[in-house]
Design a protein around this motif. Structure first.
Motif, mmCIF file in Angstrom:
data_model
loop_
_atom_site.group_PDB
_atom_site.id
_atom_site.type_symbol
_atom_site.label_atom_id
_atom_site.label_comp_id
_atom_site.label_asym_id
_atom_site.label_seq_id
_atom_site.Cartn_x
_atom_site.Cartn_y
_atom_site.Cartn_z
ATOM 1 N N VAL A 28 -11.910 14.050 -12.905
ATOM 2 C CA VAL A 28 -10.614 13.664 -13.455
ATOM 3 C C VAL A 28 -10.588 12.146 -13.630
ATOM 4 N N PRO A 29 -10.253 11.653 -14.792
ATOM 5 C CA PRO A 29 -10.197 10.191 -14.973
ATOM 6 C C PRO A 29 -9.023 9.581 -14.226
ATOM 7 N N VAL A 30 -9.219 8.358 -13.774
ATOM 8 C CA VAL A 30 -8.152 7.625 -13.096
ATOM 9 C C VAL A 30 -7.048 7.300 -14.095
ATOM 10 N N THR A 31 -5.821 7.391 -13.650
ATOM 11 C CA THR A 31 -4.680 7.154 -14.520
ATOM 12 C C THR A 31 -4.716 5.735 -15.087
ATOM 13 N N VAL A 32 -4.543 5.633 -16.398
ATOM 14 C CA VAL A 32 -4.508 4.338 -17.078
ATOM 15 C C VAL A 32 -3.051 3.998 -17.359
ATOM 16 N N HIS A 33 -2.585 2.911 -16.794
ATOM 17 C CA HIS A 33 -1.189 2.501 -16.957
ATOM 18 C C HIS A 33 -1.059 1.498 -18.091
ATOM 19 N N PRO A 34 0.098 1.458 -18.748
ATOM 20 C CA PRO A 34 0.306 0.449 -19.793
ATOM 21 C C PRO A 34 0.245 -0.967 -19.226
ATOM 22 N N ALA A 35 0.020 -1.913 -20.099
ATOM 23 C CA ALA A 35 -0.076 -3.306 -19.676
ATOM 24 C C ALA A 35 1.245 -3.753 -19.059
ATOM 25 N N GLY A 36 1.159 -4.329 -17.861
ATOM 26 C CA GLY A 36 2.343 -4.809 -17.156
ATOM 27 C C GLY A 36 3.090 -3.742 -16.395
ATOM 28 N N ALA A 37 2.624 -2.494 -16.416
ATOM 29 C CA ALA A 37 3.298 -1.421 -15.703
ATOM 30 C C ALA A 37 2.408 -0.759 -14.662
ATOM 31 N N VAL A 67 4.666 10.132 -2.333
ATOM 32 C CA VAL A 67 4.360 8.749 -1.971
ATOM 33 C C VAL A 67 3.635 8.042 -3.111
ATOM 34 N N ALA A 68 2.656 8.715 -3.722
ATOM 35 C CA ALA A 68 1.911 8.093 -4.814
ATOM 36 C C ALA A 68 2.820 7.822 -6.013
ATOM 37 N N SER A 69 3.697 8.754 -6.343
ATOM 38 C CA SER A 69 4.619 8.536 -7.468
ATOM 39 C C SER A 69 5.567 7.380 -7.182
ATOM 40 N N TRP A 70 6.061 7.308 -5.950
ATOM 41 C CA TRP A 70 6.941 6.192 -5.589
ATOM 42 C C TRP A 70 6.198 4.860 -5.661
ATOM 43 N N ALA A 71 4.948 4.825 -5.200
ATOM 44 C CA ALA A 71 4.170 3.585 -5.247
ATOM 45 C C ALA A 71 3.902 3.155 -6.678
ATOM 46 N N VAL A 72 3.633 4.097 -7.570
ATOM 47 C CA VAL A 72 3.416 3.747 -8.976
ATOM 48 C C VAL A 72 4.695 3.195 -9.589
ATOM 49 N N ALA A 73 5.833 3.810 -9.253
ATOM 50 C CA ALA A 73 7.101 3.320 -9.789
ATOM 51 C C ALA A 73 7.418 1.915 -9.297
ATOM 52 N N GLN A 74 6.998 1.580 -8.068
ATOM 53 C CA GLN A 74 7.244 0.249 -7.517
ATOM 54 C C GLN A 74 6.101 -0.721 -7.805
ATOM 55 N N ARG A 75 5.073 -0.249 -8.533
ATOM 56 C CA ARG A 75 3.898 -1.066 -8.880
ATOM 57 C C ARG A 75 3.184 -1.575 -7.627
ATOM 58 N N ASP A 108 0.101 -3.489 -9.014
ATOM 59 C CA ASP A 108 -0.194 -4.902 -8.815
ATOM 60 C C ASP A 108 -0.943 -5.066 -7.494
ATOM 61 N N PRO A 109 -2.192 -5.605 -7.499
ATOM 62 C CA PRO A 109 -2.933 -5.747 -6.239
ATOM 63 C C PRO A 109 -2.233 -6.606 -5.198
ATOM 64 N N ASP A 110 -1.337 -7.503 -5.632
ATOM 65 C CA ASP A 110 -0.647 -8.372 -4.683
ATOM 66 C C ASP A 110 0.536 -7.702 -4.009
ATOM 67 N N ARG A 111 0.940 -6.548 -4.472
ATOM 68 C CA ARG A 111 2.067 -5.842 -3.872
ATOM 69 C C ARG A 111 1.552 -4.867 -2.826
ATOM 70 N N VAL A 112 2.027 -5.025 -1.608
ATOM 71 C CA VAL A 112 1.574 -4.228 -0.468
ATOM 72 C C VAL A 112 2.760 -3.457 0.091
#
Length: 503
Positions: free
Chosen positions: A183-192, A295-303, A195-199
């Motif tokens: 399964v390919p890793v999800t590709v998100h739009p630019a800016g969405a 949890v994964a959906s929430w993390a994606v929504a919060q970047r 973010d590696p800096d968000r923990v």
């Protein structure tokens, strides 16, 4: 944990789904014959190495060495099992032997080499050896045997071109195919994208399997939090245990004496017990994966780019008594971690393990040590901080991960206002958790001392209402959130003190 392919192509992960089989009587006999033939291959390898040990020779544990021995035996030695299926059993034996050897070299004296025979051994078939045609799969068999087509109980969750292997297995006398796909890793739009800096910190628990908090990850710079309720999972464990005890007491008089074969009724009881155990495990596995997906959906929504999870190995190795040990075992921390890592990697999120010692008893505002509360409310007498106990642990875990990564705000954990909290429930499919009928197993649990006799007409025959009965339209799964409807769920008065969230 799924593996990621290292190449110039887009990153992919390997996902596995279990699909049931709709087989006729003849197909079931042939499929179980393949599993028994896999057990014969396993037993043959054990016997071969036993003879070699008796002669003082080196055991054959390498995959290529075992394949040469299989080639010398010839095609059709193990019934209908093809060479591809027999090689998968040899690979499983070699991997188990090598894993035990590595653990023993690392100092783990409890590691044991494979020496026990198994009646049914799962068989794996790799891409190119099987055929997927809509809702059917053709499994390879030995040369000269008729083709074996099996029908799937549901459509494959992956496209046919992404399937890389299928594994024939059984659980509770039910046959399954474990389908592994690329399964390919999800590709998100630019800016969405993440973010590696968000923990975000994730605290694992029994009441809340996942409690996550992202400092300043919500709207307006407020903290964002997620609470996944696992009370339905805990109720499933308790009700299943009560049912198992009741069934054992009822069948105790039919148990065969030592050295005597059981009756047909006893064998039927054993078959029913295995079926219920399999259903119990499937229900819990689905609930854990649903919680991890939330949890994964929430993390994606919060970047969120990194999920810092508390390392619980120190807690799991502690002997806390019979009841607590049973609760910790039912907790299944390893399954929760694997499910979260699986969902996070597919979304492009990194999972990092952080030491969680003292996170639930440290104030995130003033770093003072506070006695661990018995309830869900954390209160610091030094700075008057109040918040949810699990979210306090998640906030401290996030702070430790940020500090280890060298972030500038590693020590700043919470803001002055309550976070934007999202509530989710795991196990809505469990009986009695949603709009479904009341779980009949609840009558097996005795009423707590002091609880009055129920007069609610919902309870049939004046039975117990412990635990509480889910009312239609207001219970979990009804589409209506129960957050904030009870007095204890309301946010406490602030009076100028910072509050993490309502308890």
């Amino acid at each position: 944990m799924p593996r990621r392919r290292e190449s110039s192509a887009p990153p992919v992960v390997y996902r596995t789904a279990r699909v049931g089989l709709r087989a006729t009587g003849g197909q079931r006999r042939r499929l179980f014959g393949l599993l028994r033939s896999g057990g014969d291959v396993w037993a043959a390898v054990l016997l071969l190495n036993r003879w070699r040990r008796q002669r003082g020779d080196r055991p054959l544990v390498g995959y290529q060495e075992l394949c040469r021995e299989l080639a010398a035996a010839g095609e059709g030695t193990f019934g209908e099992l093809s060479t591809v299926g027999a090689r998968s059993v040899l690979r499983a034996y070699s991997d188990a032997w090598m894993s035990a050897a590595r653990r023993r070299r690392a100092g783990d004296e409890t590691a044991r080499f494979p020496r026990r025979r198994r009646g049914l051994v799962p068989v794996r078939f790799y891409a190119g050896t099987f055929t997927v045609d809509g809702g059917r799969v053709r499994l390879p068999v030995a040369r000269g045997r008729p083709p074996l087509w099996v029908r799937l109980a549901r459509p494959l969750p992956y496209p046919d071109g992404q399937v890389r292997s299928v594994r024939l297995t059984c659980a509770g006398r039910r046959l399954f195919l474990e389908v592994t796909a690329e399964v390919p890793v999800t590709v998100h739009p630019a800016g969405a994208g993440p973010d590696p800096d968000r923990v975000a910190g994730v605290d694992l628990g029994i009441i809340h399997p996942y409690a996550a908090l992202a400092p300043r990850g919500g709207e307006g710079g407020r903290d964002a939090a997620l609470l996944v309720s696992g009370r339905a999972l805990r109720a499933e464990h308790r009700l299943h245990l009560a049912e198992a005890k009741a069934r054992t007491r009822a069948a105790a008089r039919r148990a065969p004496a030592p050295g005597r074969r059981g009756s047909r009724r006893w064998k039927q009881f054993r078959r029913r017990t295995r079926a219920l155990e399999g259903r119990h495990r499937r229900r819990l596995a689905q609930a854990r994966h649903e919680a991890a997906k939330a949890v994964a959906s929430w993390a994606v929504a919060q970047r969120i780019g990194t999920l810092a999870v508390g390392d619980l190995r120190g807690v799991l190795a502690r002997d806390a008594g019979r009841r607590q040990n049973k609760a910790v075992r039912d907790w299944a921390v390893g399954d929760l971690l694997r499910a979260l890592a699986d969902k996070a990697e597919q979304s492009g999120i990194v999972v990092e393990m952080v030491d969680e010692r003292g996170t639930s008893s440290t104030c995130p505002a003033c770093a003072a040590r506070v006695a661990k509360p018995r309830g869900r409310v954390f209160h610091c007498r030094r700075c008057r901080f109040t918040g949810h106990r699990d979210l306090v642990g998640a906030a401290n875990i996030a702070a430790r991960a940020s500090a280890s990564a060298g972030a500038a705000d590693g020590g700043s954990v919470v803001t002055g206002s309550p976070p934007v909290t999202t509530h989710r429930r795991a196990g809505r499919h469990l009986p009695g958790a949603g709009r479904s009928r009341r779980d009949p197993r609840r009558g097996l649990i005795s009423r707590p001392p002091g609880r009055p006799i129920p007069t609610d007409p919902v309870v049939r025959g004046g039975g117990s209402i412990w635990p509480a009965v889910a009312r239609p339209g207001t219970g979990p799964g009804s589409g209506e959130s129960l957050a904030g409807t009870r007095r204890e769920d309301q946010a406490p008065p602030h009076r100028g003190e910072p509050c993490l969230t309502r308890p």
